[in-house]
Design a protein around this motif. Structure first.
Motif, PDB file in Angstrom:
ATOM      1  N   GLY A 193       1.889  -2.803  -6.600  1.00 59.64           N
ATOM      2  CA  GLY A 193       1.712  -3.421  -5.287  1.00 59.64           C
ATOM      3  C   GLY A 193       0.817  -4.641  -5.258  1.00 59.64           C
ATOM      4  O   GLY A 193       0.558  -5.198  -4.195  1.00 59.64           O
TER       5      GLY A 193
ATOM      6  N   ALA B  28       5.453   3.218   2.979  1.00 62.13           N
ATOM      7  CA  ALA B  28       4.614   2.164   2.398  1.00 62.13           C
ATOM      8  C   ALA B  28       4.266   1.154   3.477  1.00 62.13           C
ATOM      9  O   ALA B  28       4.922   1.078   4.518  1.00 62.13           O
ATOM     10  CB  ALA B  28       5.344   1.479   1.243  1.00 62.13           C
TER      11      ALA B  28
ATOM     12  N   HIS C 109      -1.411  -3.002 -10.631  1.00 62.23           N
ATOM     13  CA  HIS C 109      -0.690  -2.120  -9.717  1.00 62.23           C
ATOM     14  C   HIS C 109       0.664  -2.752  -9.398  1.00 62.23           C
ATOM     15  O   HIS C 109       0.761  -3.977  -9.295  1.00 62.23           O
ATOM     16  CB  HIS C 109      -1.447  -1.966  -8.390  1.00 62.23           C
TER      17      HIS C 109
ATOM     18  N   HIS D  52      -3.482   0.793  -3.010  1.00 67.28           N
ATOM     19  CA  HIS D  52      -2.347  -0.020  -3.421  1.00 67.28           C
ATOM     20  C   HIS D  52      -1.258   0.869  -4.003  1.00 67.28           C
ATOM     21  O   HIS D  52      -1.539   1.904  -4.608  1.00 67.28           O
ATOM     22  CB  HIS D  52      -2.753  -1.041  -4.488  1.00 67.28           C
ATOM     23  N   TRP D  53      -0.012   0.433  -3.838  1.00 61.77           N
ATOM     24  CA  TRP D  53       1.110   1.134  -4.452  1.00 61.77           C
ATOM     25  C   TRP D  53       0.951   1.013  -5.963  1.00 61.77           C
ATOM     26  O   TRP D  53       0.906  -0.093  -6.509  1.00 61.77           O
ATOM     27  CB  TRP D  53       2.420   0.521  -3.970  1.00 61.77           C
ATOM     28  N   ASN D  54       0.812   2.144  -6.644  1.00 62.02           N
ATOM     29  CA  ASN D  54       0.464   2.150  -8.064  1.00 62.02           C
ATOM     30  C   ASN D  54       1.141   3.333  -8.766  1.00 62.02           C
ATOM     31  O   ASN D  54       0.469   4.247  -9.240  1.00 62.02           O
ATOM     32  CB  ASN D  54      -1.061   2.218  -8.201  1.00 62.02           C
ATOM     33  N   PRO D  55       2.481   3.328  -8.833  1.00 69.16           N
ATOM     34  CA  PRO D  55       3.186   4.482  -9.394  1.00 69.16           C
ATOM     35  C   PRO D  55       2.887   4.757 -10.869  1.00 69.16           C
ATOM     36  O   PRO D  55       3.074   5.879 -11.330  1.00 69.16           O
ATOM     37  CB  PRO D  55       4.663   4.138  -9.189  1.00 69.16           C
TER      38      PRO D  55
ATOM     39  N   HIS E   7       0.831  -1.197   0.000  1.00 70.03           N
ATOM     40  CA  HIS E   7       0.000   0.000   0.000  1.00 70.03           C
ATOM     41  C   HIS E   7       0.871   1.255   0.000  1.00 70.03           C
ATOM     42  O   HIS E   7       2.022   1.222   0.446  1.00 70.03           O
ATOM     43  CB  HIS E   7      -0.968  -0.021   1.180  1.00 70.03           C
ATOM     44  N   ALA E   8       0.314   2.337  -0.494  1.00 69.09           N
ATOM     45  CA  ALA E   8       1.059   3.549  -0.818  1.00 69.09           C
ATOM     46  C   ALA E   8       1.489   4.401   0.366  1.00 69.09           C
ATOM     47  O   ALA E   8       2.335   5.277   0.211  1.00 69.09           O
ATOM     48  CB  ALA E   8       0.231   4.408  -1.780  1.00 69.09           C
ATOM     49  N   ILE E   9       0.947   4.175   1.536  1.00 68.77           N
ATOM     50  CA  ILE E   9       1.249   5.019   2.693  1.00 68.77           C
ATOM     51  C   ILE E   9       1.728   4.162   3.855  1.00 68.77           C
ATOM     52  O   ILE E   9       1.118   3.138   4.174  1.00 68.77           O
ATOM     53  CB  ILE E   9       0.010   5.853   3.111  1.00 68.77           C
TER      54      ILE E   9
ATOM     55  N   ASP F 278       8.904   6.186  -0.528  1.00 69.47           N
ATOM     56  CA  ASP F 278       8.969   7.620  -0.778  1.00 69.47           C
ATOM     57  C   ASP F 278       8.700   8.383   0.520  1.00 69.47           C
ATOM     58  O   ASP F 278       8.745   7.801   1.605  1.00 69.47           O
ATOM     59  CB  ASP F 278       8.004   8.015  -1.899  1.00 69.47           C
TER      60      ASP F 278
ATOM     61  N   LEU G 180       8.955   3.044  -3.792  1.00 69.08           N
ATOM     62  CA  LEU G 180       8.125   2.399  -2.772  1.00 69.08           C
ATOM     63  C   LEU G 180       8.232   3.137  -1.445  1.00 69.08           C
ATOM     64  O   LEU G 180       7.225   3.464  -0.824  1.00 69.08           O
ATOM     65  CB  LEU G 180       8.530   0.937  -2.597  1.00 69.08           C
TER      66      LEU G 180
END
Length: 180
Positions: free
Chosen positions: A116, A149, A114, A97-100, A81-83, A145, A143
């Motif tokens: 992630g 994450a 995604h 979800h982590w989705n750059p 997940h993104a955070i 950042d 990931l």
């Protein structure tokens, strides 16, 4: 058929083909000298420790390993997940979800997946399960950042297609990734 009856030319062609496959496989996922590592402890909304996660920087991507215990038997969706927050009880603080690349969800979705999206985690009758997967093209810096994450385990299996989370249900365990 005896091994000696294959013929030298055929044996050389087969050997070259196999060597080429091994060489291609070694490019993505091979350990990187000085590769970075991040870890997380998976916890339930009640704070019970139910597993560990390890993300390792490898050649051409990231290697994610999940070792779970004391979890409900069955298949469970797993996602980066993104955070980097895991506030219970719903773990919504972990964000999406982590989705750059801004793609759709699921490895079987024709519109992409995604970064992630990970395979389902199969938990046995003993409450344990392990998976290891390489994310080709995954970047450690992207990931982890500024807002970090988290790894999330869901109550149900991910259908690998439905956007945004594969109908995988509630978030039952979460862990914040910490670089080490």
């Amino acid at each position: 058929m005896r091994i000696g009856s294959i013929g030298t030319a055929t044996a050389l062609i087969v050997g070259a083909a196999l060597a080429g496959c091994a060489s291609d496989d070694a490019k993505v996922g091979a350990p990187v000298a000085g590769g970075r590592i991040a870890t997380a402890t998976l916890r339930t909304p009640a704070g019970e420790e139910v597993g560990r996660v390890r993300v390792t920087e490898v050649s051409g991507g990231l290697r994610v390993t999940i070792d779970a215990r004391l979890m409900p038997p069955g298949m469970h969706g797993t996602h980066l997940h993104a955070i980097g927050r895991c506030e219970g009880p719903a773990f919504a603080s972990a964000g999406p979800h982590w989705n750059p690349l801004g793609t759709k969800h699921g490895s079987m979705n024709p519109a992409g997946r995604h970064a992630g999206d990970l395979p389902n985690l199969v938990i046995g009758a003993d409450g344990r399960g392990t998976i290891g997967v390489t994310i080709p093209g995954g970047s450690f810096d992207a990931l982890l950042d500024a807002d970090g994450a988290a790894m999330v385990v869901h109550a149900a299996a991910d259908d690998m297609m439905t956007d945004p989370s594969g109908n995988s249900g509630a978030r039952i365990a979460c862990g914040v990734l910490v670089a080490g």
